[in-house]
Design an enzyme around this catalytic site. Structure first.
Site, PDB file in Angstrom:
ATOM      1  CG  HIS A  49      -0.227  -0.270   2.516  1.00 45.36           C
ATOM      2  ND1 HIS A  49       0.678   0.621   3.058  1.00 45.36           N
ATOM      3  CD2 HIS A  49      -0.251  -1.324   3.361  1.00 45.36           C
ATOM      4  CE1 HIS A  49       1.141   0.147   4.193  1.00 45.36           C
ATOM      5  NE2 HIS A  49       0.616  -1.050   4.400  1.00 45.36           N
ATOM      6  CB  SER A  80      -1.016  -5.776   4.509  1.00 48.30           C
ATOM      7  OG  SER A  80       0.189  -5.179   4.066  1.00 48.30           O
ATOM      8  CG  HIS A 124       4.233  -1.698   2.171  1.00 49.27           C
ATOM      9  ND1 HIS A 124       2.933  -2.133   2.077  1.00 49.27           N
ATOM     10  CD2 HIS A 124       4.787  -2.376   3.208  1.00 49.27           C
ATOM     11  CE1 HIS A 124       2.711  -3.049   3.016  1.00 49.27           C
ATOM     12  NE2 HIS A 124       3.812  -3.213   3.715  1.00 49.27           N
ATOM     13  CE  LYS A 137      -0.080  -0.299  11.014  1.00 45.48           C
ATOM     14  NZ  LYS A 137       0.452  -1.614  11.273  1.00 45.48           N
TER      15      LYS A 137
END
Ligand code: AMP
Length: 281
Positions: free
Chosen positions: A34, A188, A37, A151
């Site tokens: 996504h 994800s 990344h 994150k």
């Protein structure tokens, strides 16, 4: 962009870069890519001559077999995205390429108290699995720069500790968390959220923001209880709501004059989400 599946092919490709004295940056992922990344890939490209991305759903770091089975796998789309982001090498190994000795009797690392708090407490064995795969990937790639995401803040600390254990002279860059427009941290696992739960999931971000604006005025235990109750009332099963010291994730009961961070892990309809945020300037 080269897509590589074996150790040997990887060594061969890297030898060419090394022979020319060119630097290599590395972004490890489990795929289902996504924009979070891709931001890491972009940052990596800015910091090294060549960018290597690995896509490997590491069985050794999943403490829950169901979570491993349901982990999204979207390789064709991932490769298109990485190509568009001018990735040089994508390493997509099978399990036996990473663990030629098998996955049964693997080494153990001294990860200190990081292994028993927060994610470590709720996902036993998870960080040993992270350390094991990261050691193998780092040994294979020997990057100059390693890019990982805030994150997964606790994972960043674990990998920094592993780099010390390995005496590896890799520059570690922690990329800030990339969020959706409503604040939800990209993940994800978000793909598995049903539309209604996707809307509710933003409460994790709002809870972190709430802690950030209230920690000066409320006892930590009270603040954590308020946030926990609200998450539960919305349908989350809460693993933890905590305020900790950023440097070592020691849990705090009261403010300290160091960098502090709020961290949350909660599950909605079987999808486990984590997020964290620095709360003091
Ligand atoms: P994963 O594929 O979930 O193992 O993640 C691969 C890397 O991307 C890890 O270093 C993650 O911390 C990072 N990452 C995942 N989601 C985000 C995000 N929303 N923002 C920044 N980095 C992220």
């Amino acid at each position: 962009m080269k897509v590589i599946h074996t150790r040997n092919a990887l060594q061969e490709a890297l030898r060419v870069y090394r022979g020319r004295g060119e630097t290599v940056g590395f972004v490890p992922t489990m795929g289902a890519l996504h924009a979070g990344h891709l931001a890491l890939v972009k940052a990596c490209r800015e910091q090294a001559a060549h960018t290597v991305v690995s896509i490997f759903v590491n069985p050794v770091q999943f403490n829950d077999p169901q979570d491993f089975a349901l982990y999204p796998r979207t390789l064709d789309d991932d490769l298109k995205l990485l190509d568009a982001y001018q990735t040089d090498l994508v390493f997509v190994p099978e399990v036996h390429e990473v663990y030629p000795e098998g996955t049964n009797e693997l080494e153990t690392y001294d990860l200190g108290s990081l292994e028993t708090v927060l994610e470590g407490k709720f996902r036993p064995g998870h960080f040993q699995g992270v350390a094991r795969v990261m050691r193998r990937l780092l040994e294979m790639i020997q990057p100059d720069v390693l890019v990982m995401g805030e994150k997964d803040y606790q994972q960043c600390l674990i990998v920094q500790q592993l780099l010390q254990i390995m005496h590896a002279s890799v520059r570690f860059y922690m990329h800030p968390t990339v969020r959706e427009a409503d604040g939800l941290a990209m993940s994800s696992r978000n793909r598995r959220l049903l539309p209604d739960d996707r809307k509710k999931a933003t409460l994790i971000y709002e809870s972190l923001m709430y802690i950030r604006s209230h920690w000066r005025y409320m006892p930590f235990a009270r603040l954590e209880a308020v946030v926990r109750e609200q998450l539960q009332a919305t349908g989350f099963v809460v693993d933890y709501v905590a305020i900790a010291r950023s440097v070592d994730l020691q849990i705090l009961q009261a403010p300290e004059d160091t960098e502090m961070r709020a961290l949350i892990a909660a599950t909605i309809q079987g999808v486990r989400l984590i997020d964290n945020m620095q709360i003091n300037p």
